[in-house]
Design a protein around this motif. Structure first.
Motif, PDB file in Angstrom:
ATOM      1  N   LEU A 291       0.820  -1.204   0.000  1.00 12.25           N
ATOM      2  CA  LEU A 291       0.000   0.000   0.000  1.00 12.25           C
ATOM      3  C   LEU A 291       0.855   1.256   0.000  1.00 12.25           C
ATOM      4  N   SER A 292       1.967   1.243   0.747  1.00 11.79           N
ATOM      5  CA  SER A 292       2.797   2.442   0.821  1.00 11.79           C
ATOM      6  C   SER A 292       3.457   2.762  -0.507  1.00 11.79           C
ATOM      7  N   SER A 293       3.680   1.753  -1.362  1.00 11.22           N
ATOM      8  CA  SER A 293       4.290   1.990  -2.665  1.00 11.22           C
ATOM      9  C   SER A 293       3.268   2.026  -3.790  1.00 11.22           C
ATOM     10  N   TRP A 294       1.993   1.998  -3.448  1.00 11.54           N
ATOM     11  CA  TRP A 294       0.927   2.008  -4.441  1.00 11.54           C
ATOM     12  C   TRP A 294       0.800   3.405  -5.040  1.00 11.54           C
ATOM     13  N   PRO A 295       0.971   3.565  -6.353  1.00  9.72           N
ATOM     14  CA  PRO A 295       1.026   4.908  -6.948  1.00  9.72           C
ATOM     15  C   PRO A 295      -0.337   5.452  -7.341  1.00  9.72           C
ATOM     16  N   PHE A 296      -1.382   5.235  -6.505  1.00  9.35           N
ATOM     17  CA  PHE A 296      -2.723   5.666  -6.888  1.00  9.35           C
ATOM     18  C   PHE A 296      -2.825   7.186  -6.911  1.00  9.35           C
ATOM     19  N   HIS A 297      -2.148   7.859  -5.994  1.00  9.39           N
ATOM     20  CA  HIS A 297      -2.244   9.318  -5.942  1.00  9.39           C
ATOM     21  C   HIS A 297      -1.637   9.953  -7.192  1.00  9.39           C
ATOM     22  N   GLN A 298      -0.510   9.420  -7.613  1.00  7.38           N
ATOM     23  CA  GLN A 298       0.122   9.944  -8.827  1.00  7.38           C
ATOM     24  C   GLN A 298      -0.743   9.698 -10.049  1.00  7.38           C
ATOM     25  N   LEU A 299      -1.389   8.541 -10.126  1.00  2.00           N
ATOM     26  CA  LEU A 299      -2.291   8.264 -11.245  1.00  2.00           C
ATOM     27  C   LEU A 299      -3.432   9.270 -11.280  1.00  2.00           C
ATOM     28  N   GLY A 300      -3.993   9.598 -10.112  1.00  5.73           N
ATOM     29  CA  GLY A 300      -5.042  10.610 -10.067  1.00  5.73           C
ATOM     30  C   GLY A 300      -4.546  11.970 -10.508  1.00  5.73           C
ATOM     31  N   GLN A 301      -3.321  12.333 -10.123  1.00 10.44           N
ATOM     32  CA  GLN A 301      -2.751  13.612 -10.553  1.00 10.44           C
ATOM     33  C   GLN A 301      -2.568  13.647 -12.066  1.00 10.44           C
ATOM     34  N   HIS A 302      -2.075  12.547 -12.632  1.00  7.35           N
ATOM     35  CA  HIS A 302      -1.889  12.500 -14.085  1.00  7.35           C
ATOM     36  C   HIS A 302      -3.225  12.620 -14.807  1.00  7.35           C
ATOM     37  N   LEU A 303      -4.235  11.931 -14.319  1.00  9.35           N
ATOM     38  CA  LEU A 303      -5.552  12.028 -14.939  1.00  9.35           C
ATOM     39  C   LEU A 303      -6.083  13.458 -14.866  1.00  9.35           C
ATOM     40  N   ALA A 304      -5.888  14.109 -13.722  1.00 14.17           N
ATOM     41  CA  ALA A 304      -6.431  15.464 -13.529  1.00 14.17           C
ATOM     42  C   ALA A 304      -5.787  16.460 -14.480  1.00 14.17           C
TER      43      ALA A 304
END
Length: 380
Positions: A291-304
């Motif tokens: 979970l700590s290395s899961w790049p979900f936040h970065q994916l959301g930033q790229h989508l935005a």
């Protein structure tokens, strides 16, 4: 916009000496600011301006930029302390941050403005100030699209950066956002660990390859950490950067595909608001690293930002129970998801892939949220 510099050996030596001199000057200015409690730019500049020029060999404008970098660093530290990012005042990290002046690494980035850095776009060269004098005809490499954007939208400062022996200039580009159109519908995106992104259209971007790559990197890191040598430490830093670049590339690819589909079909993009998920979710010990290395936040930033650049509407919706709610009858129950990959409503019998169902729920919530956002304000 990041462009790669192509210096000769002599030019690289001058750039390295310049970066080291600017950061030594910034560290000195930081110590003065800490001792005399100077937090405003004008007050600190009056105190250290002469010393930065005489002692560290900086000319007028680089000295001003060094002072500005110090003031910005202390402003960022103050904001982090206020937000609690360094823990409570009793924590060791907090006490260390407030008890010592900020120090700058010799290779830390240095900002340059148009008085000490100029661009020649046709020749693909820059002219930059160094401690050895003005360096002209320093070549840089970029794509035709990057060159076009630099010429049309570059504004303000550019940062000189050295990473792994390679030199870069990171230029600020002020690109106006296109007008966001009214969507005909929405694409719901469910983000996860096994499947990095699953859309309401049923398109699945799996993360198994990325997970295998990260497990392999974790094994290699453990082997290097066991050696406890200086060369192993350097290799660890190199592997960390390589893994981060790999994950970033995967997120760029996924977000670019989703945004292109939304732009082509006239729809918007909706994702779950996952802020604070690491604090809310309780996991087993073997799952915490994932979970700590899961790049979900970065994916959301790229989508935005890709959606904003393409004029595609983008929304974050409530993430509660999106994987347990039936999109047909609305029944919400944990038993609706008997397994990680499967969904079956206990009331109406609707069945399907769990991540696709979650994406459909995200899409439905975006439809309701967009109606609320675009509804006219009531007249007084």
């Amino acid at each position: 916009m990041q462009v790669k510099l192509l210096p000769t050996r002599e030019q690289a030596s001058a750039l390295e000496a310049t970066l080291h001199a600017c950061n030594r000057a910034a560290t000195y200015a930081s110590a003065v600011a800490f001792v005399k409690d100077l937090t405003d730019r004008n007050g600190l500049q009056k105190e250290v301006y002469t010393d930065l020029k005489a002692t560290f060999g900086l000319s007028a404008q680089p000295a001003v930029r060094a002072v500005k970098k110090v003031v910005d660093a202390y402003a960022t530290l103050k904001a982090n302390l206020r937000a609690g990012n360094l823990g409570p005042p009793t924590s060791r990290r907090y006490r260390k941050a407030v008890s010592t002046p900020i120090a700058f690494r010799p290779e830390a980035a240095q900002p340059f403005d148009d008085r000490c850095l100029s661009w020649q776009y046709d020749a693909r060269t820059v002219s930059i100030w160094t401690v050895d004098g003005r360096m002209k005809w320093l070549r840089f490499a970029c794509s035709p699209n990057q060159l076009k954007m630099l010429g049309a939208h570059r504004r303000g400062e550019s940062d000189l950066v050295q990473r792994g022996g390679t030199w870069f200039l990171i230029a600020t580009c002020d690109v106006p956002d296109p007008e966001v159109r009214d969507p005909v519908d929405w694409i719901g995106v469910d983000r996860g660990i096994v499947n990095l992104a699953t859309t309401s259209d049923g398109i699945n971007h799996q993360g198994r390859r990325l997970s295998r790559y990260r497990r392999w990197q974790a094994r290699k890191r453990a082997e290097l950490q066991a050696k406890q040598t200086r060369s192993a430490t350097r290799r660890l830093a190199h592997r960390t950067q390589k893994e981060r670049r790999h994950a970033t590339q995967v997120n760029h690819t996924i977000s670019k595909e989703i945004v292109s589909v939304a732009q082509r079909t006239g729809r918007g993009i909706a994702v779950e608001a996952l802020d604070g998920i690491r604090e809310r979710v309780r996991l087993r010990g073997d799952q915490r690293g994932i979970l700590s290395s899961w790049p979900f936040h970065q994916l959301g930033q790229h989508l935005a930002y890709k959606a904003r650049r393409a004029g595609v509407p983008f929304l974050e919706v409530d993430a509660a129970y999106t994987s347990q709610r039936c999109p047909r009858c609305g029944h919400t129950e944990r038993a609706n998801r008997p397994a990680r990959d499967h969904f079956r409503c206990r009331r109406c019998g609707l069945a399907g892939p769990a991540d696709v169902v979650a994406g459909v729920n995200v899409r439905n919530r975006a439809r309701s949220a967009w109606v609320f956002v675009t509804a006219p304000a009531p007249s007084p």
